[in-house]
Write a protein that holds these residues in place. Structure first.
Motif, mmCIF file in Angstrom:
data_model
loop_
_atom_site.group_PDB
_atom_site.id
_atom_site.type_symbol
_atom_site.label_atom_id
_atom_site.label_comp_id
_atom_site.label_asym_id
_atom_site.label_seq_id
_atom_site.Cartn_x
_atom_site.Cartn_y
_atom_site.Cartn_z
ATOM 1 N N ALA A 248 0.830 -1.200 0.000
ATOM 2 C CA ALA A 248 0.000 0.000 0.000
ATOM 3 C C ALA A 248 0.864 1.250 0.000
ATOM 4 N N ARG A 249 0.234 2.343 -0.316
ATOM 5 C CA ARG A 249 0.822 3.679 -0.217
ATOM 6 C C ARG A 249 -0.226 4.585 0.413
ATOM 7 N N CYS A 250 0.227 5.648 1.030
ATOM 8 C CA CYS A 250 -0.674 6.626 1.638
ATOM 9 C C CYS A 250 -0.546 7.935 0.871
ATOM 10 N N ILE A 251 -1.684 8.537 0.544
ATOM 11 C CA ILE A 251 -1.665 9.861 -0.081
ATOM 12 C C ILE A 251 -2.494 10.801 0.783
ATOM 13 N N LYS A 252 -2.173 12.081 0.696
ATOM 14 C CA LYS A 252 -2.906 13.100 1.457
ATOM 15 C C LYS A 252 -3.857 13.837 0.530
ATOM 16 N N THR A 253 -5.062 14.102 1.042
ATOM 17 C CA THR A 253 -6.054 14.891 0.321
ATOM 18 C C THR A 253 -6.511 16.009 1.262
ATOM 19 N N PRO A 254 -7.258 16.984 0.761
ATOM 20 C CA PRO A 254 -7.756 18.035 1.652
ATOM 21 C C PRO A 254 -8.606 17.495 2.808
ATOM 22 N N ALA A 255 -9.210 16.322 2.618
ATOM 23 C CA ALA A 255 -10.082 15.777 3.657
ATOM 24 C C ALA A 255 -9.390 14.746 4.543
#
Length: 110
Positions: free
Chosen positions: A17-24
């Motif tokens: 897996a990978r983690c991404i950041k979003t505004p939420a």
């Protein structure tokens, strides 16, 4: 819904897996051994553990903190555990991955 490119399938190891950041908030992007790709909010419903750091097996991920198993397709806890993690739509276009977010930039459930 707006589709946002997040990288290539090769950027995520099989059964990883990978983690991404979003505004939420953070989204975990998961790849199975069969190259299926799923996206979930990156927190376990039990204690908020980072699911993207868990173990991917079959069509599920096991939380690294307390071993809660989450179905990657539905976001539902499996076995005797109870809980739910919101899923995020994912599109694989010839190896390029996209997630579907609401027009406001906030996450949209499938």
């Amino acid at each position: 819904m707006d589709w946002h490119e997040i990288g290539r399938i090769e950027d995520i190891p099989r059964r990883g897996a990978r983690c991404i950041k979003t505004p939420a908030g953070k989204i975990g992007i998961f790849r199975t051994a069969e190259d299926q790709v799923f996206a979930l909010e990156d927190h376990c419903p039990h204690k908020g553990g980072p699911l993207s750091q868990g173990i991917v097996h079959g069509g599920a991920v096991t939380c690294p903190l307390h071993n809660m198993v989450i179905d990657l397709e539905t976001g539902q806890a499996m076995g005797a555990d109870q809980g739910f993690v919101p899923t995020i739509p994912v599109r694989n276009d010839n190896g390029v991955l996209y997630i579907g977010l609401a027009a406001s930039g906030l996450m949209a459930a499938e």
